[in-house]
Design an enzyme around this catalytic site. Structure first.
Site: not given
Ligand code: 5GP
Length: 174
Positions: A97, A101, A150
């Site tokens: 991954e 987040d 971000f």
């Molecule tokens: P989660 O389900 O853990 O909240 O989200 C994971 C996905 O959200 C990551 O694989 C990514 O695609 C997107 N994401 C989360 N934080 C960021 C960030 O700071 N920058 C970007 N570009 N994508 C993020």
């Protein structure tokens, strides 16, 4: 309005950490049937460097996911847009991954994969933002813990831009 990228992690810092992760995985998976499952699209740059830092025979497969969320927040409801090309039964899977987040996406993928009877499933993430965790997920191989910003670059996008930037940065607007 103009945009500029502020460096958070340099190309050199990332390369050194990816080498370490590859060396650790090489040690841990010596006698196993390693399959790297690359979660598209954001992980493609990280995975291409990571796989070349692992000195073992391995298989690489790709999983396309779309996460339904509001704005930049993931909801944890993950749609598979491109499934694996082969079964993973009896194989030792590492999910690769870009960033964990809220943790909802990886938690969903772990649950999904366990139904397919692999021998083991672990997680390798380049980045982790613990400040935003909604569920606790074990990250077995982690590149960097970062603050709640971000980030883009090294495969990560903002509205499909910046994936080709060779470092991790934060978009600032003025
Ligand atoms: P989660 O389900 O853990 O909240 O989200 C994971 C996905 O959200 C990551 O694989 C990514 O695609 C997107 N994401 C989360 N934080 C960021 C960030 O700071 N920058 C970007 N570009 N994508 C993020």
């Amino acid at each position: 309005m103009s945009e500029r990228l502020v460096n958070m992690l340099s190309t050199e810092e990332i390369a050194a950490r990816v080498r370490d992760l590859g060396a650790q995985i090489t040690k841990d998976y010596k006698d196993k049937n390693l399959v790297l499952v690359v979660v598209l699209k954001g992980s493609f740059v990280f995975a291409s460097d990571l796989c070349r830092a692992i000195d073992l025979p391995l298989r690489i497969d790709f999983l396309g996911v779309r996460s339904y969320g509001e704005g930049t927040e993931s909801s944890g409801v993950v749609q598979i847009t491109h499934d694996l090309s082969k079964p993973i039964a009896n194989e030792d899977v590492i999910i690769v991954e870009d960033i964990v987040d809220t943790g909802l996406t990886i938690a969903h993928l772990m649950d999904l994969f366990r139904t397919r009877n692999p021998r083991s499933v672990k997680v390798c993430a380049l980045l982790h933002k613990p400040a935003r965790a909604r569920v606790s997920v074990g990250i077995d191989y982690l590149g960097f813990t970062i603050e709640d910003k971000f980030v883009v670059g090294y495969g990560l996008d903002f509205a499909e831009r910046y994936r080709n930037i060779p470092y991790i940065g934060v978009v600032e607007r003025s």
